[in-house]
Design a protein around this motif. Structure first.
Motif, PDB file in Angstrom:
ATOM      1  N   SER A  50       0.838  -1.195   0.000  1.00  0.00           N
ATOM      2  CA  SER A  50       0.000   0.000   0.000  1.00  0.00           C
ATOM      3  C   SER A  50       0.874   1.247   0.000  1.00  0.00           C
ATOM      4  O   SER A  50       1.982   1.268   0.521  1.00  0.00           O
ATOM      5  CB  SER A  50      -0.957  -0.009   1.183  1.00  0.00           C
ATOM      6  OG  SER A  50      -0.243  -0.154   2.376  1.00  0.00           O
ATOM      7  N   ALA A  51       0.329   2.294  -0.604  1.00  0.00           N
ATOM      8  CA  ALA A  51       1.090   3.523  -0.825  1.00  0.00           C
ATOM      9  C   ALA A  51       1.335   4.237   0.492  1.00  0.00           C
ATOM     10  O   ALA A  51       0.643   4.005   1.481  1.00  0.00           O
ATOM     11  CB  ALA A  51       0.319   4.426  -1.769  1.00  0.00           C
ATOM     12  N   GLU A  52       2.319   5.105   0.480  1.00  0.00           N
ATOM     13  CA  GLU A  52       2.601   5.958   1.635  1.00  0.00           C
ATOM     14  C   GLU A  52       1.348   6.714   2.011  1.00  0.00           C
ATOM     15  O   GLU A  52       0.652   7.234   1.159  1.00  0.00           O
ATOM     16  CB  GLU A  52       3.655   6.991   1.246  1.00  0.00           C
ATOM     17  CG  GLU A  52       5.041   6.599   1.627  1.00  0.00           C
ATOM     18  CD  GLU A  52       6.064   7.659   1.244  1.00  0.00           C
ATOM     19  OE1 GLU A  52       5.726   8.858   1.316  1.00  0.00           O
ATOM     20  OE2 GLU A  52       7.177   7.269   0.872  1.00  0.00           O
ATOM     21  N   LYS A  53       1.085   6.760   3.304  1.00  0.00           N
ATOM     22  CA  LYS A  53      -0.067   7.532   3.761  1.00  0.00           C
ATOM     23  C   LYS A  53       0.419   8.888   4.252  1.00  0.00           C
ATOM     24  O   LYS A  53       1.521   8.997   4.777  1.00  0.00           O
ATOM     25  CB  LYS A  53      -0.773   6.782   4.890  1.00  0.00           C
ATOM     26  CG  LYS A  53      -1.485   5.541   4.415  1.00  0.00           C
ATOM     27  CD  LYS A  53      -2.478   5.056   5.446  1.00  0.00           C
ATOM     28  CE  LYS A  53      -3.322   3.923   4.909  1.00  0.00           C
ATOM     29  NZ  LYS A  53      -3.073   2.659   5.557  1.00  0.00           N
ATOM     30  N   GLU A  54      -0.428   9.885   4.085  1.00  0.00           N
ATOM     31  CA  GLU A  54      -0.032  11.205   4.561  1.00  0.00           C
ATOM     32  C   GLU A  54      -0.050  11.225   6.086  1.00  0.00           C
ATOM     33  O   GLU A  54      -0.914  10.618   6.707  1.00  0.00           O
ATOM     34  CB  GLU A  54      -0.970  12.267   3.996  1.00  0.00           C
ATOM     35  CG  GLU A  54      -0.629  12.576   2.555  1.00  0.00           C
ATOM     36  CD  GLU A  54      -1.559  13.596   1.944  1.00  0.00           C
ATOM     37  OE1 GLU A  54      -1.086  14.697   1.645  1.00  0.00           O
ATOM     38  OE2 GLU A  54      -2.747  13.270   1.799  1.00  0.00           O
ATOM     39  N   ILE A  55       0.914  11.929   6.638  1.00  0.00           N
ATOM     40  CA  ILE A  55       1.004  11.989   8.095  1.00  0.00           C
ATOM     41  C   ILE A  55      -0.094  12.906   8.607  1.00  0.00           C
ATOM     42  O   ILE A  55      -0.344  13.969   8.038  1.00  0.00           O
ATOM     43  CB  ILE A  55       2.355  12.557   8.541  1.00  0.00           C
ATOM     44  CG1 ILE A  55       3.468  11.787   7.868  1.00  0.00           C
ATOM     45  CG2 ILE A  55       2.503  12.497  10.054  1.00  0.00           C
ATOM     46  CD1 ILE A  55       4.704  12.623   7.722  1.00  0.00           C
ATOM     47  N   GLN A  56      -0.722  12.455   9.673  1.00  0.00           N
ATOM     48  CA  GLN A  56      -1.756  13.287  10.250  1.00  0.00           C
ATOM     49  C   GLN A  56      -1.285  13.910  11.548  1.00  0.00           C
ATOM     50  O   GLN A  56      -0.380  13.415  12.196  1.00  0.00           O
ATOM     51  CB  GLN A  56      -3.009  12.446  10.487  1.00  0.00           C
ATOM     52  CG  GLN A  56      -3.590  11.960   9.175  1.00  0.00           C
ATOM     53  CD  GLN A  56      -4.994  11.456   9.322  1.00  0.00           C
ATOM     54  OE1 GLN A  56      -5.249  10.557  10.088  1.00  0.00           O
ATOM     55  NE2 GLN A  56      -5.900  12.073   8.593  1.00  0.00           N
ATOM     56  N   LYS A  57      -1.923  15.026  11.856  1.00  0.00           N
ATOM     57  CA  LYS A  57      -1.615  15.717  13.095  1.00  0.00           C
ATOM     58  C   LYS A  57      -2.875  15.670  13.939  1.00  0.00           C
ATOM     59  O   LYS A  57      -3.972  15.911  13.425  1.00  0.00           O
ATOM     60  CB  LYS A  57      -1.231  17.158  12.779  1.00  0.00           C
ATOM     61  CG  LYS A  57      -0.775  17.951  13.979  1.00  0.00           C
ATOM     62  CD  LYS A  57      -0.197  19.278  13.551  1.00  0.00           C
ATOM     63  CE  LYS A  57      -1.319  20.278  13.275  1.00  0.00           C
ATOM     64  NZ  LYS A  57      -0.803  21.650  13.060  1.00  0.00           N
ATOM     65  N   ILE A  58      -2.714  15.326  15.208  1.00  0.00           N
ATOM     66  CA  ILE A  58      -3.891  15.253  16.080  1.00  0.00           C
ATOM     67  C   ILE A  58      -3.825  16.364  17.107  1.00  0.00           C
ATOM     68  O   ILE A  58      -2.775  16.632  17.699  1.00  0.00           O
ATOM     69  CB  ILE A  58      -4.012  13.858  16.752  1.00  0.00           C
ATOM     70  CG1 ILE A  58      -5.364  13.716  17.425  1.00  0.00           C
ATOM     71  CG2 ILE A  58      -2.877  13.603  17.737  1.00  0.00           C
ATOM     72  CD1 ILE A  58      -5.681  12.279  17.846  1.00  0.00           C
ATOM     73  N   ILE A  59      -4.941  17.047  17.255  1.00  0.00           N
ATOM     74  CA  ILE A  59      -5.035  18.136  18.224  1.00  0.00           C
ATOM     75  C   ILE A  59      -6.393  18.021  18.900  1.00  0.00           C
ATOM     76  O   ILE A  59      -7.390  17.744  18.241  1.00  0.00           O
ATOM     77  CB  ILE A  59      -4.945  19.513  17.495  1.00  0.00           C
ATOM     78  CG1 ILE A  59      -3.576  19.703  16.855  1.00  0.00           C
ATOM     79  CG2 ILE A  59      -5.261  20.660  18.444  1.00  0.00           C
ATOM     80  CD1 ILE A  59      -2.427  19.924  17.813  1.00  0.00           C
ATOM     81  N   PHE A  66     -11.248  15.524  19.232  1.00  0.00           N
ATOM     82  CA  PHE A  66      -9.983  15.336  18.537  1.00  0.00           C
ATOM     83  C   PHE A  66     -10.114  15.759  17.076  1.00  0.00           C
ATOM     84  O   PHE A  66     -11.052  15.357  16.390  1.00  0.00           O
ATOM     85  CB  PHE A  66      -9.540  13.884  18.628  1.00  0.00           C
ATOM     86  CG  PHE A  66      -9.060  13.512  19.999  1.00  0.00           C
ATOM     87  CD1 PHE A  66      -7.836  13.975  20.456  1.00  0.00           C
ATOM     88  CD2 PHE A  66      -9.837  12.739  20.842  1.00  0.00           C
ATOM     89  CE1 PHE A  66      -7.383  13.649  21.731  1.00  0.00           C
ATOM     90  CE2 PHE A  66      -9.398  12.414  22.122  1.00  0.00           C
ATOM     91  CZ  PHE A  66      -8.168  12.870  22.560  1.00  0.00           C
ATOM     92  N   LEU A  68      -8.202  15.714  13.442  1.00  0.00           N
ATOM     93  CA  LEU A  68      -7.089  15.164  12.664  1.00  0.00           C
ATOM     94  C   LEU A  68      -6.957  15.959  11.369  1.00  0.00           C
ATOM     95  O   LEU A  68      -7.932  16.137  10.645  1.00  0.00           O
ATOM     96  CB  LEU A  68      -7.340  13.690  12.341  1.00  0.00           C
ATOM     97  CG  LEU A  68      -7.156  12.707  13.496  1.00  0.00           C
ATOM     98  CD1 LEU A  68      -7.771  11.376  13.163  1.00  0.00           C
ATOM     99  CD2 LEU A  68      -5.686  12.537  13.856  1.00  0.00           C
ATOM    100  N   LEU A  71      -0.683  16.745   8.066  1.00  0.00           N
ATOM    101  CA  LEU A  71       0.474  17.545   8.484  1.00  0.00           C
ATOM    102  C   LEU A  71       1.179  18.055   7.230  1.00  0.00           C
ATOM    103  O   LEU A  71       1.549  17.279   6.352  1.00  0.00           O
ATOM    104  CB  LEU A  71       1.436  16.683   9.301  1.00  0.00           C
ATOM    105  CG  LEU A  71       2.653  17.384   9.899  1.00  0.00           C
ATOM    106  CD1 LEU A  71       2.259  18.244  11.073  1.00  0.00           C
ATOM    107  CD2 LEU A  71       3.683  16.358  10.344  1.00  0.00           C
TER     108      LEU A  71
ATOM    109  N   PRO B 168       5.406   1.381   4.048  1.00  0.00           N
ATOM    110  CA  PRO B 168       4.750   2.649   3.729  1.00  0.00           C
ATOM    111  C   PRO B 168       3.268   2.722   4.068  1.00  0.00           C
ATOM    112  O   PRO B 168       2.733   3.799   4.208  1.00  0.00           O
ATOM    113  CB  PRO B 168       4.975   2.795   2.223  1.00  0.00           C
ATOM    114  CG  PRO B 168       5.427   1.473   1.741  1.00  0.00           C
ATOM    115  CD  PRO B 168       5.980   0.717   2.888  1.00  0.00           C
ATOM    116  N   LEU B 172       0.633   7.323  10.213  1.00  0.00           N
ATOM    117  CA  LEU B 172       1.358   8.013  11.287  1.00  0.00           C
ATOM    118  C   LEU B 172       0.536   9.204  11.763  1.00  0.00           C
ATOM    119  O   LEU B 172       0.005   9.958  10.954  1.00  0.00           O
ATOM    120  CB  LEU B 172       2.717   8.504  10.779  1.00  0.00           C
ATOM    121  CG  LEU B 172       3.638   7.440  10.189  1.00  0.00           C
ATOM    122  CD1 LEU B 172       4.932   8.064   9.703  1.00  0.00           C
ATOM    123  CD2 LEU B 172       3.931   6.367  11.225  1.00  0.00           C
ATOM    124  N   LEU B 174       0.922  12.449  14.331  1.00  0.00           N
ATOM    125  CA  LEU B 174       1.806  13.238  15.188  1.00  0.00           C
ATOM    126  C   LEU B 174       0.989  14.068  16.164  1.00  0.00           C
ATOM    127  O   LEU B 174       0.025  14.727  15.791  1.00  0.00           O
ATOM    128  CB  LEU B 174       2.678  14.168  14.336  1.00  0.00           C
ATOM    129  CG  LEU B 174       3.518  15.176  15.126  1.00  0.00           C
ATOM    130  CD1 LEU B 174       4.656  14.496  15.869  1.00  0.00           C
ATOM    131  CD2 LEU B 174       4.066  16.262  14.218  1.00  0.00           C
TER     132      LEU B 174
END
Lengths: 72, 405
Positions: A50-59, A66, A68, A71, B168, B172, B174
Motif C-alpha cells: 500500500s502507498a505511503e499515507k499522509e502523516i496526520q496531526k492530532i489536536i 480530537f 485530525l 500535516l 509505507p 502516522l 503526530l
C-alpha cells in the motif's frame, strides 16, 4: 475482510497451511482452504504494497474533540 | 556606698533598638552571599517551605527556602548533602534569631541534574515502575503509530522517512509537543494521555533527537514517566543519542536508542515480510498439489477423469490469480506458478491419455483372443492357429495366428 489486520491474515494463512499439512482434509475443503490462503496472501500483499499515507496531526480542540488534519 | 556603674559614656539602646540595628547591619552586609555547607535537619513543611540547617565542623546556620523558590529545584535536598547555597541573611526581631534565606541551592560535587536523575530513578524503581512484568508487548505489525515529538525537529523527519521506506502503508499520527524547556514534560504527559483517550493507535513513539542533559530533561521528569507508565497503548521511548539514558527509557515498554532506531523497531520490513508470505504460498501450493496428485492416482484407478476436472479448473484459476497478484514483485515466483500451470496441464493430458480411446486414436490397437474374448497382453497367451480380433480406433478386423515367437 477489508478490515482484517495484516497480523491476523498472516496467522490465518499459517493456520491453513498447518491444517492442510496435518489433517486428512476432504477435497472440497482443501480447495476452499487453498482459495482462502490465496485470498489472504493477496490481502497481505496489498497491505505490504500500500502507498505511503499522509502523516496526520492530532489536536484536541477547546470542546475536547480530537481534530485530525494532514500535516503539511 | 553603692558603686554606680557609669554607662553614660556609651549609647543606650532598648532591645528593639539594638535588634533593629543588628538587623540592618547584618542584612545590609550579607544581602547576597554564597555559603558552602552540609544540610542537616532537613524538613519540608506542609506549606511547601524547606527548613534546614547548614553546618560544617564548627558552626551551623539556620536556613529557609520558601516554596516559590524551592519549586524550581530539580532535586530534593537531603541530610548529609553538601551544597552551595546562595541567599541573604535575614534577622527575626521577635525571636532575635538570624537565618539564611536561600534563593538557589546546588549540590556540590556531582551536578544537580545528576542527583535529581538518580533520586527519581531510585524512587520510581522502588515503586516498581521499571518492572519487566509491567511492560506491555509492542505489536509486530502496527497499522497506526502515534508520535509524540516536536513537529520541527530532526526526530520526526527521521521517523517518517524510515517508516515510509520500510512499511509505507502505516498511518502516522503526530501529536506535536515542545520537547525542551519549562513545561515540556507536562505537554509530553498530556500528549500521551490524549492518545490514550483517542484510542485508535496501536503503539506510541515518544522522544526527541540528541541534545544536552538540560535539553533532554523533560524525559527525566516525573510527569513524563508517570504518563508513560499509565499508558494503555505500548510506548517506545526514543530519546537522544545511543548513550543517553533517560527515566522515560526505563519506564517505556521498549527503549529505542534513537528516534531512527524507534522507526526501525516499530514496523517490519515489507520486502522481508513479502518474502515470508511467498514461502508460505509455496508451502500452500506444495501441500495442495501433493493432495491432488494423491487423489489423481486414486482417480486413475477409478478411471474417472471427469471428477478431477473441477478442482483442476479451480487450482488453475487461482494460479492465474496469484500470477497477477505477485506481479512485478517476484518474477521468480511467477515462473514457479507458470511451471505449476504447465504441470497441471501435463497432468490433465496424462489423465486424457488414460482414456483407452485416446490411445487407439494414436494408432495403437487392442488384440482379443477369439475363443474367450480376453485381451492379449503377451504372446504366450497364443498358440499358432488361434483366432484373434483386432480392435482399432475405428472398426475391427479378425485373423489367425501363423506363428508364436
Amino acid at each position: 475482510m477489508p478490515t482484517q489486520k495484516f497480523e491476523d491474515a498472516l496467522k490465518r494463512l499459517e493456520e491453513i497451511i498447518s491444517n492442510l499439512e496435518q489433517g486428512d482434509i476432504p477435497l472440497d475443503e482443501t480447495v476452499k482452504m487453498f482459495q482462502e490462503g490465496i485470498t489472504l496472501a493477496k490481502l497481505c500483499k496489498d497491505k505490504l504494497q500500500s502507498a505511503e499515507k499522509e502523516i496526520q496531526k492530532i489536536i484536541k480542540d477547546t470542546n475536547g474533540e480530537f481534530q485530525l488534519t494532514i500535516l503539511s | 556606698m553603692a558603686m554606680l556603674i557609669v554607662m553614660d559614656a556609651e549609647p543606650r539602646y532598648t532591645v528593639s533598638e539594638i535588634t533593629r540595628l543588628i538587623k540592618t547591619t547584618l542584612e545590609d552586609s550579607f544581602y547576597s552571599v554564597l555559603i558552602q555547607g552540609e544540610i542537616s535537619d532537613f524538613k519540608r513543611h506542609s506549606s511547601g517551605h524547606f527548613y534546614f540547617t547548614l553546618k560544617d565542623q564548627h558552626a551551623q546556620l539556620s536556613a529557609v527556602m520558601w516554596r516559590g523558590k524551592n519549586m524550581r529545584l530539580y532535586f530534593t535536598p537531603q541530610d548529609g548533602m553538601k551544597v552551595l547555597a546562595k541567599g541573604r541573611i535575614t534577622v527575626f526581631e521577635k525571636s532575635g534569631r538570624y537565618q539564611l534565606d536561600v534563593d538557589t541551592l546546588q549540590p556540590l560535587g556531582i551536578g544537580e541534574l545528576q542527583i535529581a536523575f538518580e533520586q527519581l530513578k531510585a524512587r520510581l524503581r522502588d515503586e516498581g515502575l521499571f518492572d519487566e512484568s509491567r511492560k506491555k508487548p509492542v505489536p509486530v505489525f502496527p497499522e497506526t503509530v502515534g508520535i509524540v515529538t516536536s513537529p520541527t525537529g530532526a526526530a520526526i523527519r527521521d521517523i517518517v522517512s524510515i517508516i515510509n521506506r520500510r512499511f509505507p502503508g502505516v498511518q502516522l499520527i503526530l501529536r506535536p509537543v515542545k520537547v525542551q524547556a519549562e513545561g515540556a514534560a507536562e505537554e509530553i504527559a498530556q500528549a500521551i494521555d490524549e492518545f490514550n483517550e483517542y484510542g485508535a493507535v496501536d503503539v506510541l513513539i515518544v522522544g526527541r533527537g540528541g541534545g544536552s542533559l538540560e535539553d533532554l530533561w523533560p524525559f527525566n521528569e516525573e510527569s513524563t514517566a508517570r504518563a508513560i507508565s499509565r499508558s494503555k497503548i505500548p510506548v517506545i521511548s526514543a530519546v537522544g543519542h545511543e548513550i543517553d539514558f533517560t527515566i522515560a527509557d526505563f519506564v517505556a515498554d521498549l527503549r529505542a536508542p534513537t528516534p531512527s532506531a524507534a522507526a526501525e523497531l516499530v514496523v517490519p520490513d515489507a520486502a522481508q515480510e513479502w518474502e515470508k508470505i511467498i514461502q508460505r504460498l509455496r508451502r500452500l501450493y506444495r501441500i495442495t498439489t501433493d493432495k491432488f496428485n494423491f487423489l489423481n492416482e486414486k482417480i486413475q484407478l477409478l478411471k474417472s477423469s471427469r471428477a478431477l476436472q473441477m478442482p483442476l479448473d479451480l487450482i488453475k484459476q487461482s494460479s492465474l490469480q496469484l500470477d497477477m497478484l505477485s506481479g512485478k514483485l517476484e518474477m521468480s515466483y511467477q515462473n514457479h506458478i507458470k511451471n505449476r500451470i504447465e504441470y497441471l496441464n501435463q497432468l490433465e493430458n496424462r489423465i486424457n491419455a488414460l482414456n483407452p480411446e485416446a490411445v487407439l486414436k494414436r494408432g495403437f490397437s487392442i488384440t482379443y483372443r477369439s475363443k474367450d474374448n480376453t485381451i492379449v497382453k503377451e504372446s504366450s497367451q497364443l498358440t499358432s492357429g488361434d483366432g484373434v480380433i483386432l480392435k482399432f480406433f475405428k472398426g475391427e478386423a479378425s485373423g489367425r495366428i501363423e506363428q508364436v515367437n
